[in-house]
Write a protein that holds these residues in place. Structure first.
Motif, PDB file in Angstrom:
ATOM      1  N   SER A   1       0.835  -1.194   0.000  1.00 24.21           N
ATOM      2  CA  SER A   1       0.000   0.000   0.000  1.00 24.21           C
ATOM      3  C   SER A   1       0.871   1.245   0.000  1.00 24.21           C
ATOM      4  N   ASP A   2       0.487   2.204  -0.843  1.00 23.55           N
ATOM      5  CA  ASP A   2       1.236   3.463  -0.823  1.00 23.55           C
ATOM      6  C   ASP A   2       0.607   4.458   0.154  1.00 23.55           C
ATOM      7  N   LYS A   3      -0.367   3.971   0.911  1.00 21.02           N
ATOM      8  CA  LYS A   3      -0.973   4.843   1.922  1.00 21.02           C
ATOM      9  C   LYS A   3      -0.296   4.680   3.283  1.00 21.02           C
ATOM     10  N   ILE A   4       0.799   3.924   3.299  1.00 20.43           N
ATOM     11  CA  ILE A   4       1.538   3.759   4.556  1.00 20.43           C
ATOM     12  C   ILE A   4       2.922   4.347   4.361  1.00 20.43           C
ATOM     13  N   GLU A   5       3.333   5.148   5.306  1.00 18.80           N
ATOM     14  CA  GLU A   5       4.675   5.724   5.232  1.00 18.80           C
ATOM     15  C   GLU A   5       5.472   5.304   6.465  1.00 18.80           C
ATOM     16  N   ILE A   6       6.673   4.767   6.223  1.00 23.34           N
ATOM     17  CA  ILE A   6       7.561   4.424   7.331  1.00 23.34           C
ATOM     18  C   ILE A   6       8.678   5.438   7.364  1.00 23.34           C
ATOM     19  N   LYS A   7       8.909   5.986   8.525  1.00 20.92           N
ATOM     20  CA  LYS A   7      10.092   6.823   8.680  1.00 20.92           C
ATOM     21  C   LYS A   7      11.080   6.071   9.551  1.00 20.92           C
ATOM     22  N   ALA A   8      12.246   5.810   8.985  1.00 26.20           N
ATOM     23  CA  ALA A   8      13.318   5.147   9.725  1.00 26.20           C
ATOM     24  C   ALA A   8      14.607   5.559   9.039  1.00 26.20           C
TER      25      ALA A   8
ATOM     26  N   VAL B   1      11.635   4.399  14.604  1.00 20.85           N
ATOM     27  CA  VAL B   1      10.732   4.039  13.512  1.00 20.85           C
ATOM     28  C   VAL B   1       9.387   4.712  13.763  1.00 20.85           C
ATOM     29  N   SER B   2       8.860   5.351  12.730  1.00 18.96           N
ATOM     30  CA  SER B   2       7.485   5.815  12.869  1.00 18.96           C
ATOM     31  C   SER B   2       6.694   5.377  11.649  1.00 18.96           C
ATOM     32  N   VAL B   3       5.433   5.085  11.893  1.00 14.12           N
ATOM     33  CA  VAL B   3       4.544   4.596  10.846  1.00 14.12           C
ATOM     34  C   VAL B   3       3.341   5.510  10.804  1.00 14.12           C
ATOM     35  N   GLU B   4       3.014   5.962   9.595  1.00 10.31           N
ATOM     36  CA  GLU B   4       1.849   6.818   9.454  1.00 10.31           C
ATOM     37  C   GLU B   4       1.038   6.309   8.274  1.00 10.31           C
ATOM     38  N   THR B   5      -0.263   6.225   8.447  1.00 10.78           N
ATOM     39  CA  THR B   5      -1.090   5.734   7.342  1.00 10.78           C
ATOM     40  C   THR B   5      -2.347   6.580   7.189  1.00 10.78           C
TER      41      THR B   5
END
Lengths: 104, 157
Positions: free
Chosen positions: B63-70, B82-86
């Protein structure tokens, strides 16, 4: 085990952002004491629950792969400034702590 | 002063021990467990079995509606932010998985309907691998992965 939690909760619009830091060793059970060679027993937080008005807005289930002195941040809707927020944790040894804070 | 030195020494030796163990050991220590805590999922040795045990399924839909920042490169595998935003609606839970850890499931976050699709924490990683965010919504699993290069392993069991 008092005062292991530092927490900030701030509301902006309808969204409350919560940031929490917990003092905890989070031992995996895999490390050895380098002097005695004995394994350091696992000791880690398994569950963190954040409640607003009796509603668990977020329940975190953690394994030992969460870093020492864990950090947790999340957001939720429907709280107002001055509301009370409760955060509590329980670890695999049954130790626990909780804190109440007012949303700023 | 003596005390300070002692502390530094202790810290150093502990860190060295941690790396050795992370490399050499796939063993799990016995644990006492809460009723609700998904023990099997956290002790599972593969991503599929962890997800199956946790959520009864392991089929992931990208899914491109989930963004991981790491970080692209984590110098210390013991502390990888790690952060996850959807933007997916009605998120039931978010799980963070480090693919090559001995036990890949690091954490799972059960969201109430009022929680927004965001969570941030810090995880341990034993080696360079993909960090996978799994979002459960409407009974399906959606995921996005991000490669994190680990230079010093962090006892990721």
């Amino acid at each position: 085990m008092a005062n292991t939690i530092k927490i900030r909760a701030r509301v902006s619009g309808d969204t409350t952002t919560v940031k929490a830091l917990i003092s905890h060793p989070m031992e995996t059970g895999l490390r050895k004491n380098s002097k005695t060679g004995e394994k350091i027993p696992a000791h880690f937080i398994q569950e963190v629950v954040c409640e607003h008005k009796g509603d668990a807005v977020l329940t975190a289930q953690w394994g030992p792969a969460i870093s020492k002195n864990p950090y947790l941040s999340f957001r939720f809707k429907g709280a107002a400034k001055g509301d009370t927020l409760t955060l509590r944790w329980v670890d695999n040894k049954g130790e626990s702590d909780s804190i109440e804070t007012q949303i700023a | 002063m003596t005390n300070m030195k002692r502390r530094t020494l202790l810290k150093g030796s502990l860190a060295a021990g941690a790396v050795g163990v992370a490399v050499g050991s796939g063993l799990l220590a016995p644990r006492t467990v809460l009723a609700a805590w998904p023990k099997e999922a956290f002790e599972a040795n593969s991503v599929d079995s962890a997800l199956n045990s946790l959520m009864g399924q392991s089929q992931l839909e990208g899914s491109d509606k989930i963004e991981i920042k790491a970080p692209d490169i984590a110098e210390n595998g013991a502390v990888v932010p790690v952060s996850v935003e959807t933007s997916i609606d009605d998120v039931e839970s978010i799980s963070i998985v480090a693919e090559k850890n001995n036990t890949p499931l690091t954490s799972a976050y059960v969201m109430s309907p009022r929680a927004e699709g965001f969570v941030a924490t810090r995880i341990k990683m034993s080696e360079t691998s993909s960090v996978i965010a799994v979002v459960k919504a409407g009974g399906s699993l959606y995921s996005t992965g991000k490669e994190v290069k680990v230079t010093i392993g962090g006892c990721g069991g």
